[in-house]
Design a protein around this motif. Structure first.
Motif, PDB file in Angstrom:
ATOM      1  N   VAL A   6      43.990 -45.116  -6.454  1.00  0.00           N
ATOM      2  CA  VAL A   6      44.337 -46.399  -5.853  1.00  0.00           C
ATOM      3  C   VAL A   6      45.621 -46.892  -6.506  1.00  0.00           C
ATOM      4  N   THR A   7      46.590 -47.279  -5.677  1.00  0.00           N
ATOM      5  CA  THR A   7      47.840 -47.861  -6.157  1.00  0.00           C
ATOM      6  C   THR A   7      48.030 -49.190  -5.445  1.00  0.00           C
ATOM      7  N   LEU A   8      48.202 -50.265  -6.223  1.00  0.00           N
ATOM      8  CA  LEU A   8      48.337 -51.605  -5.653  1.00  0.00           C
ATOM      9  C   LEU A   8      49.478 -52.359  -6.325  1.00  0.00           C
ATOM     10  N   VAL A   9      50.134 -53.222  -5.573  1.00  0.00           N
ATOM     11  CA  VAL A   9      51.118 -54.162  -6.107  1.00  0.00           C
ATOM     12  C   VAL A   9      50.769 -55.528  -5.538  1.00  0.00           C
ATOM     13  N   ALA A  33      45.638 -60.236  -5.814  1.00  0.00           N
ATOM     14  CA  ALA A  33      45.838 -60.528  -4.395  1.00  0.00           C
ATOM     15  C   ALA A  33      46.977 -59.663  -3.874  1.00  0.00           C
ATOM     16  N   VAL A  34      46.680 -58.897  -2.832  1.00  0.00           N
ATOM     17  CA  VAL A  34      47.679 -58.038  -2.197  1.00  0.00           C
ATOM     18  C   VAL A  34      47.794 -58.481  -0.745  1.00  0.00           C
ATOM     19  N   ASN A  35      49.008 -58.892  -0.338  1.00  0.00           N
ATOM     20  CA  ASN A  35      49.197 -59.369   1.031  1.00  0.00           C
ATOM     21  C   ASN A  35      49.094 -58.235   2.032  1.00  0.00           C
ATOM     22  N   ARG A  36      48.334 -58.491   3.085  1.00  0.00           N
ATOM     23  CA  ARG A  36      48.210 -57.562   4.212  1.00  0.00           C
ATOM     24  C   ARG A  36      48.885 -58.228   5.401  1.00  0.00           C
ATOM     25  N   ARG A  37      49.932 -57.610   5.889  1.00  0.00           N
ATOM     26  CA  ARG A  37      50.693 -58.212   6.985  1.00  0.00           C
ATOM     27  C   ARG A  37      49.887 -58.154   8.285  1.00  0.00           C
ATOM     28  N   THR A  38      49.886 -59.281   8.982  1.00  0.00           N
ATOM     29  CA  THR A  38      49.308 -59.355  10.316  1.00  0.00           C
ATOM     30  C   THR A  38      50.394 -59.880  11.248  1.00  0.00           C
ATOM     31  N   ARG A  39      50.095 -59.972  12.519  1.00  0.00           N
ATOM     32  CA  ARG A  39      51.103 -60.439  13.478  1.00  0.00           C
ATOM     33  C   ARG A  39      51.528 -61.875  13.198  1.00  0.00           C
ATOM     34  N   ASN A  40      50.587 -62.722  12.798  1.00  0.00           N
ATOM     35  CA  ASN A  40      50.891 -64.144  12.655  1.00  0.00           C
ATOM     36  C   ASN A  40      51.200 -64.567  11.223  1.00  0.00           C
ATOM     37  N   SER A  41      50.657 -63.865  10.236  1.00  0.00           N
ATOM     38  CA  SER A  41      50.858 -64.282   8.845  1.00  0.00           C
ATOM     39  C   SER A  41      50.447 -63.160   7.898  1.00  0.00           C
ATOM     40  N   ASP A  42      50.661 -63.409   6.616  1.00  0.00           N
ATOM     41  CA  ASP A  42      50.194 -62.479   5.594  1.00  0.00           C
ATOM     42  C   ASP A  42      48.820 -62.939   5.124  1.00  0.00           C
ATOM     43  N   GLN A  43      47.863 -62.042   5.127  1.00  0.00           N
ATOM     44  CA  GLN A  43      46.511 -62.329   4.660  1.00  0.00           C
ATOM     45  C   GLN A  43      46.286 -61.595   3.347  1.00  0.00           C
ATOM     46  N   ALA A  59      47.660 -56.329 -20.952  1.00  0.00           N
ATOM     47  CA  ALA A  59      47.368 -57.325 -19.914  1.00  0.00           C
ATOM     48  C   ALA A  59      47.051 -58.673 -20.546  1.00  0.00           C
ATOM     49  N   GLY A  60      46.255 -58.676 -21.599  1.00  0.00           N
ATOM     50  CA  GLY A  60      45.901 -59.916 -22.271  1.00  0.00           C
ATOM     51  C   GLY A  60      47.098 -60.631 -22.861  1.00  0.00           C
ATOM     52  N   ASN A  61      48.087 -59.873 -23.321  1.00  0.00           N
ATOM     53  CA  ASN A  61      49.269 -60.459 -23.954  1.00  0.00           C
ATOM     54  C   ASN A  61      50.355 -60.882 -22.969  1.00  0.00           C
ATOM     55  N   TYR A  62      50.476 -60.196 -21.842  1.00  0.00           N
ATOM     56  CA  TYR A  62      51.621 -60.408 -20.971  1.00  0.00           C
ATOM     57  C   TYR A  62      51.306 -60.870 -19.555  1.00  0.00           C
ATOM     58  N   VAL A  63      50.083 -60.717 -19.092  1.00  0.00           N
ATOM     59  CA  VAL A  63      49.745 -61.060 -17.713  1.00  0.00           C
ATOM     60  C   VAL A  63      49.143 -62.461 -17.662  1.00  0.00           C
ATOM     61  N   ARG A  64      49.603 -63.249 -16.700  1.00  0.00           N
ATOM     62  CA  ARG A  64      49.067 -64.588 -16.460  1.00  0.00           C
ATOM     63  C   ARG A  64      48.880 -64.786 -14.955  1.00  0.00           C
ATOM     64  N   LYS A  65      48.171 -65.827 -14.587  1.00  0.00           N
ATOM     65  CA  LYS A  65      47.968 -66.148 -13.178  1.00  0.00           C
ATOM     66  C   LYS A  65      49.320 -66.197 -12.473  1.00  0.00           C
ATOM     67  N   GLY A  66      49.422 -65.501 -11.342  1.00  0.00           N
ATOM     68  CA  GLY A  66      50.656 -65.473 -10.566  1.00  0.00           C
ATOM     69  C   GLY A  66      51.597 -64.345 -10.914  1.00  0.00           C
ATOM     70  N   SER A  67      51.337 -63.613 -12.008  1.00  0.00           N
ATOM     71  CA  SER A  67      52.201 -62.496 -12.402  1.00  0.00           C
ATOM     72  C   SER A  67      52.201 -61.412 -11.330  1.00  0.00           C
ATOM     73  N   LEU A  68      53.368 -60.834 -11.077  1.00  0.00           N
ATOM     74  CA  LEU A  68      53.486 -59.705 -10.167  1.00  0.00           C
ATOM     75  C   LEU A  68      53.274 -58.430 -10.975  1.00  0.00           C
ATOM     76  N   ILE A  69      52.260 -57.652 -10.607  1.00  0.00           N
ATOM     77  CA  ILE A  69      51.962 -56.414 -11.332  1.00  0.00           C
ATOM     78  C   ILE A  69      51.734 -55.272 -10.352  1.00  0.00           C
ATOM     79  N   GLY A  70      51.895 -54.074 -10.851  1.00  0.00           N
ATOM     80  CA  GLY A  70      51.534 -52.865 -10.136  1.00  0.00           C
ATOM     81  C   GLY A  70      50.484 -52.146 -10.957  1.00  0.00           C
ATOM     82  N   VAL A  71      49.477 -51.589 -10.290  1.00  0.00           N
ATOM     83  CA  VAL A  71      48.422 -50.859 -10.991  1.00  0.00           C
ATOM     84  C   VAL A  71      48.143 -49.539 -10.288  1.00  0.00           C
ATOM     85  N   LYS A  72      47.697 -48.593 -11.093  1.00  0.00           N
ATOM     86  CA  LYS A  72      47.252 -47.305 -10.559  1.00  0.00           C
ATOM     87  C   LYS A  72      45.956 -46.970 -11.271  1.00  0.00           C
ATOM     88  N   GLY A  73      44.968 -46.539 -10.511  1.00  0.00           N
ATOM     89  CA  GLY A  73      43.677 -46.214 -11.096  1.00  0.00           C
ATOM     90  C   GLY A  73      42.772 -45.568 -10.076  1.00  0.00           C
TER      91      GLY A  73
END
Length: 119
Positions: A6-9, A33-43, A59-73
């Motif tokens: 799984v790879t997510l941003v 939260a990963v945005n999924r594009r739809t015709r009317n908006s991003d869900q 993650a504990g030291n550098y990640v906060r609410k709203g941070s943009l991250i990429g993960v693979k697992g």
């Protein structure tokens, strides 16, 4: 042959939940939260993330609410028995093996393009 990758941003939904065990192991739980594009908006699609060891510490030291991250697992399912009803329950969880901090230095996360391999 089987593949479970799984790879997510996306953006982190809340501050990290860090747990330290007596054995010295560190566990971090996040929502992403990963945005999924739809015709009317991003869900947004929401994912539960689980990080262990050095990756959890980063993650504990550098990640906060709203941070943009990429993960693979990989995807796994946690199962348990509901204490009140006794019903077996489960939820999907992404076990993160690689974390990339993608925000700029202007973002609130305070880091830029950092990976646990660099620590």
């Amino acid at each position: 042959m089987s593949i479970n990758v799984v790879t997510l941003v996306g953006r982190v939904g809340g501050d990290p939940d860090i747990k330290y065990f007596e054995s010295g192991t560190v566990k971090c739980q996040l929502t992403l939260a990963v945005n999924r594009r739809t015709r009317n908006s991003d869900q947004p699609d929401w994912f539960n993330l689980e990080l262990w060891g050095k990756t959890a510490e980063v993650a504990g030291n550098y990640v906060r609410k709203g941070s943009l991250i990429g993960v693979k697992g990989f995807l796994k399912f946690e199962t348990w028995s509901d204490r009140q009803t006794g019903v077996n329950r489960s939820k999907p969880v992404i076990h993160v093996e690689q974390l990339d901090l993608l925000g700029s230095k202007r973002d609130d996360n305070g880091g830029s393009d950092m990976s646990p391999e660099n620590f």
